[in-house]
Scaffold this motif. Structure first.
Motif, PDB file in Angstrom:
ATOM      1  N   GLY A  34       0.535  -1.064  -0.129  1.00  0.00           N
ATOM      2  CA  GLY A  34      -0.188  -0.024  -0.168  1.00  0.00           C
ATOM      3  C   GLY A  34       0.769   1.513  -0.132  1.00  0.00           C
ATOM      4  O   GLY A  34       0.289   2.166  -0.218  1.00  0.00           O
ATOM      5  N   VAL A  35       2.127   0.933   0.184  1.00  0.00           N
ATOM      6  CA  VAL A  35       3.018   2.161   0.042  1.00  0.00           C
ATOM      7  C   VAL A  35       3.807   2.350  -1.368  1.00  0.00           C
ATOM      8  O   VAL A  35       4.215   1.252  -1.591  1.00  0.00           O
ATOM      9  CB  VAL A  35       4.040   2.332   1.589  1.00  0.00           C
ATOM     10  N   TYR A  36       3.707   3.527  -1.960  1.00  0.00           N
ATOM     11  CA  TYR A  36       4.636   3.522  -3.119  1.00  0.00           C
ATOM     12  C   TYR A  36       6.048   3.192  -2.980  1.00  0.00           C
ATOM     13  O   TYR A  36       6.760   3.621  -2.328  1.00  0.00           O
ATOM     14  CB  TYR A  36       4.456   4.859  -3.500  1.00  0.00           C
ATOM     15  N   ARG A  37       6.380   2.299  -4.010  1.00  0.00           N
ATOM     16  CA  ARG A  37       7.633   1.672  -4.495  1.00  0.00           C
ATOM     17  C   ARG A  37       8.600   2.740  -4.923  1.00  0.00           C
ATOM     18  O   ARG A  37       8.081   3.354  -6.149  1.00  0.00           O
ATOM     19  CB  ARG A  37       7.675   0.534  -4.870  1.00  0.00           C
ATOM     20  N   PRO A  38       9.612   3.075  -4.478  1.00  0.00           N
ATOM     21  CA  PRO A  38      10.469   4.148  -5.132  1.00  0.00           C
ATOM     22  C   PRO A  38      10.929   3.563  -6.500  1.00  0.00           C
ATOM     23  O   PRO A  38      11.164   2.345  -6.733  1.00  0.00           O
ATOM     24  CB  PRO A  38      11.799   4.121  -4.247  1.00  0.00           C
ATOM     25  N   GLN A  39      10.600   4.335  -7.482  1.00  0.00           N
ATOM     26  CA  GLN A  39      11.193   3.921  -8.977  1.00  0.00           C
ATOM     27  C   GLN A  39      11.803   5.056  -9.738  1.00  0.00           C
ATOM     28  O   GLN A  39      12.173   5.986  -9.099  1.00  0.00           O
ATOM     29  CB  GLN A  39       9.922   3.182  -9.470  1.00  0.00           C
ATOM     30  N   SER A  40      11.410   4.892 -11.171  1.00  0.00           N
ATOM     31  CA  SER A  40      12.159   5.729 -11.819  1.00  0.00           C
ATOM     32  C   SER A  40      11.962   7.257 -11.516  1.00  0.00           C
ATOM     33  O   SER A  40      12.840   8.305 -11.524  1.00  0.00           O
ATOM     34  CB  SER A  40      11.724   5.862 -13.414  1.00  0.00           C
ATOM     35  N   ASP A  41      10.803   7.823 -11.388  1.00  0.00           N
ATOM     36  CA  ASP A  41      10.331   9.061 -11.038  1.00  0.00           C
ATOM     37  C   ASP A  41      11.295   9.693  -9.497  1.00  0.00           C
ATOM     38  O   ASP A  41      11.647  10.445  -9.500  1.00  0.00           O
ATOM     39  CB  ASP A  41       8.881   9.382 -10.787  1.00  0.00           C
ATOM     40  N   THR A  42      11.232   8.674  -8.691  1.00  0.00           N
ATOM     41  CA  THR A  42      11.760   8.904  -7.298  1.00  0.00           C
ATOM     42  C   THR A  42      13.202   9.065  -7.614  1.00  0.00           C
ATOM     43  O   THR A  42      14.112   9.997  -7.110  1.00  0.00           O
ATOM     44  CB  THR A  42      11.696   7.846  -6.416  1.00  0.00           C
ATOM     45  N   LEU A  71      14.979  10.139 -10.475  1.00  0.00           N
ATOM     46  CA  LEU A  71      15.080  11.195 -11.081  1.00  0.00           C
ATOM     47  C   LEU A  71      14.867  12.581 -10.139  1.00  0.00           C
ATOM     48  O   LEU A  71      15.571  13.232 -10.425  1.00  0.00           O
ATOM     49  CB  LEU A  71      14.132  11.529 -12.312  1.00  0.00           C
ATOM     50  N   LEU A  72      13.849  12.378  -9.433  1.00  0.00           N
ATOM     51  CA  LEU A  72      13.968  13.605  -8.211  1.00  0.00           C
ATOM     52  C   LEU A  72      15.093  13.444  -7.587  1.00  0.00           C
ATOM     53  O   LEU A  72      15.652  14.657  -7.040  1.00  0.00           O
ATOM     54  CB  LEU A  72      12.666  13.490  -7.358  1.00  0.00           C
ATOM     55  N   SER A  73      15.601  12.493  -6.976  1.00  0.00           N
ATOM     56  CA  SER A  73      16.842  12.442  -6.104  1.00  0.00           C
ATOM     57  C   SER A  73      18.109  12.736  -6.785  1.00  0.00           C
ATOM     58  O   SER A  73      18.909  13.450  -6.247  1.00  0.00           O
ATOM     59  CB  SER A  73      17.022  10.722  -5.682  1.00  0.00           C
ATOM     60  N   ASP A  74      18.048  12.464  -8.097  1.00  0.00           N
ATOM     61  CA  ASP A  74      19.228  13.107  -8.786  1.00  0.00           C
ATOM     62  C   ASP A  74      19.328  14.762  -9.021  1.00  0.00           C
ATOM     63  O   ASP A  74      20.211  15.107  -8.967  1.00  0.00           O
ATOM     64  CB  ASP A  74      19.367  12.447 -10.321  1.00  0.00           C
ATOM     65  N   ALA A  75      17.909  15.137  -8.942  1.00  0.00           N
ATOM     66  CA  ALA A  75      17.792  16.699  -9.113  1.00  0.00           C
ATOM     67  C   ALA A  75      18.274  17.138  -7.691  1.00  0.00           C
ATOM     68  O   ALA A  75      19.017  18.245  -7.623  1.00  0.00           O
ATOM     69  CB  ALA A  75      16.555  17.082  -9.290  1.00  0.00           C
ATOM     70  N   ILE A  76      18.026  16.789  -6.467  1.00  0.00           N
ATOM     71  CA  ILE A  76      18.449  16.929  -5.349  1.00  0.00           C
ATOM     72  C   ILE A  76      19.950  17.110  -5.231  1.00  0.00           C
ATOM     73  O   ILE A  76      20.686  17.762  -4.615  1.00  0.00           O
ATOM     74  CB  ILE A  76      17.796  16.088  -3.965  1.00  0.00           C
ATOM     75  N   CYS A  89       4.358  14.151   0.122  1.00  0.00           N
ATOM     76  CA  CYS A  89       3.750  12.940  -0.493  1.00  0.00           C
ATOM     77  C   CYS A  89       5.045  11.922  -0.576  1.00  0.00           C
ATOM     78  O   CYS A  89       5.433  11.561  -1.549  1.00  0.00           O
ATOM     79  CB  CYS A  89       3.234  12.952  -1.954  1.00  0.00           C
ATOM     80  N   THR A  90       5.542  11.828   0.592  1.00  0.00           N
ATOM     81  CA  THR A  90       6.950  11.217   1.022  1.00  0.00           C
ATOM     82  C   THR A  90       7.074   9.624   0.743  1.00  0.00           C
ATOM     83  O   THR A  90       8.161   9.197   0.298  1.00  0.00           O
ATOM     84  CB  THR A  90       7.258  11.472   2.261  1.00  0.00           C
ATOM     85  N   GLY A  91       5.660   8.895   0.940  1.00  0.00           N
ATOM     86  CA  GLY A  91       5.801   7.549   0.472  1.00  0.00           C
ATOM     87  C   GLY A  91       6.652   6.816   1.661  1.00  0.00           C
ATOM     88  O   GLY A  91       6.700   6.962   2.740  1.00  0.00           O
ATOM     89  N   THR A  92       7.591   5.928   1.196  1.00  0.00           N
ATOM     90  CA  THR A  92       8.759   5.601   2.034  1.00  0.00           C
ATOM     91  C   THR A  92       9.873   6.180   2.555  1.00  0.00           C
ATOM     92  O   THR A  92      10.253   5.783   3.452  1.00  0.00           O
ATOM     93  CB  THR A  92       9.680   4.492   1.002  1.00  0.00           C
ATOM     94  N   GLY A  93       9.729   7.636   2.204  1.00  0.00           N
ATOM     95  CA  GLY A  93      10.732   8.644   2.881  1.00  0.00           C
ATOM     96  C   GLY A  93      12.041   8.660   2.073  1.00  0.00           C
ATOM     97  O   GLY A  93      12.823   9.506   2.428  1.00  0.00           O
ATOM     98  N   ALA A  94      11.959   8.171   0.982  1.00  0.00           N
ATOM     99  CA  ALA A  94      13.306   7.880   0.294  1.00  0.00           C
ATOM    100  C   ALA A  94      13.671   9.302  -0.258  1.00  0.00           C
ATOM    101  O   ALA A  94      15.192   9.526   0.007  1.00  0.00           O
ATOM    102  CB  ALA A  94      13.125   6.956  -1.043  1.00  0.00           C
ATOM    103  N   VAL A  95      12.939  10.080  -0.652  1.00  0.00           N
ATOM    104  CA  VAL A  95      13.541  11.428  -1.122  1.00  0.00           C
ATOM    105  C   VAL A  95      13.919  12.328   0.110  1.00  0.00           C
ATOM    106  O   VAL A  95      15.056  12.996   0.160  1.00  0.00           O
ATOM    107  CB  VAL A  95      12.181  12.109  -1.858  1.00  0.00           C
ATOM    108  N   ALA A  96      13.088  12.467   1.112  1.00  0.00           N
ATOM    109  CA  ALA A  96      13.445  12.973   2.525  1.00  0.00           C
ATOM    110  C   ALA A  96      14.733  12.493   2.986  1.00  0.00           C
ATOM    111  O   ALA A  96      15.624  13.644   3.327  1.00  0.00           O
ATOM    112  CB  ALA A  96      12.359  12.867   3.508  1.00  0.00           C
ATOM    113  N   ILE A  97      15.005  11.260   2.997  1.00  0.00           N
ATOM    114  CA  ILE A  97      16.164  10.813   3.494  1.00  0.00           C
ATOM    115  C   ILE A  97      17.448  11.126   2.452  1.00  0.00           C
ATOM    116  O   ILE A  97      18.726  11.471   3.059  1.00  0.00           O
ATOM    117  CB  ILE A  97      16.132   9.135   3.682  1.00  0.00           C
TER     118      ILE A  97
END
Length: 217
Positions: free
Chosen positions: A7-15, A17-22, A37-45
């Motif tokens: 039920g929680v979004y799995r980090p994938q290509s869009d995640t 691409l955003l991480s690369d931009a960070i 809309c953090t989902g797993t928290g991958a982008v925040a981490i």
């Protein structure tokens, strides 16, 4: 490695691409960041690992908020996790970096509101039910000189995002673009999208983009 419950979004290509931009972003000393809309928290981490001094992660899903909290602790990342609807849990606060990988997949206009896992990608008939809200909220969320990094599909109206942000006083452009194979969600509704003119019949890929906006100082 991130934990993810059903039920929680799995980090994938869009995640990614955003991480690369960070990673490309020049993180200033003391940067306050928020991941909507953090989902797993991958982008925040990732933002914390890239040098953001204070990171807040927000998701409307209880499962996602709990997952992000566990992942932040396992990663030993200093991330504050809040559950709530977009910026509601941080009303009145400003951030130097606003990040989001929101729901942006167009749905059948006659479909009922999404529930369960589908809330992580379904975003109304034009795919903009969350994107438009983020565009409207950006001026209040961003501190002067702050940066917005927002990922979306080209199917959801990149030019409209740019226009809305410009009208709100946050000049923006396309920072990054990547073509990826159509995923299972888009393949399952390909006929509907072709019928509405959002997808070509022979199209087997979609473009995802990162929009970068900067609020004037």
């Amino acid at each position: 490695m991130l934990l993810r419950v059903p039920g929680v979004y799995r980090p994938q290509s869009d995640t990614h691409l955003l991480s690369d931009a960070i990673s490309d972003h020049a993180m200033r000393l003391g940067t306050r960041a928020i991941d909507l809309c953090t989902g797993t928290g991958a982008v925040a981490i990732h933002a914390a690992r890239c040098g953001a001094a204070r990171v807040t992660a927000v998701d409307v899903s209880r499962r996602a908020a709990a997952t992000a909290l566990v992942n932040a602790r396992l990663a030993r990342a200093d991330v504050e996790v809040r559950r709530g609807d977009l910026a509601a849990p941080v009303a009145g606060r400003e951030f130097d970096l606003v990040l989001s990988n929101p729901p942006y997949v167009p749905t059948d206009p006659a479909a009922p509101p999404p529930h369960g896992a589908a809330r992580a990608w379904d975003a109304g008939g034009d795919g903009r039910s969350v994107l438009d809200r983020i565009c409207r909220a950006a001026p209040q969320l961003l501190a002067p000189g702050g940066t917005l990094l927002l990922v979306q599909s080209a199917l959801s109206g990149v030019e409209k995002t740019l226009a809305m942000l410009a009208e709100s006083g946050v000049p923006s452009d396309v920072h990054a673009r990547r073509s990826i194979p159509l995923g299972p969600v888009l393949r399952s509704r390909q006929r509907m999208l072709v019928g509405r003119g959002l997808l070509d019949a022979a199209q087997r890929t979609e473009d995802i983009v990162v929009i970068r906006g900067v609020k004037p100082s």
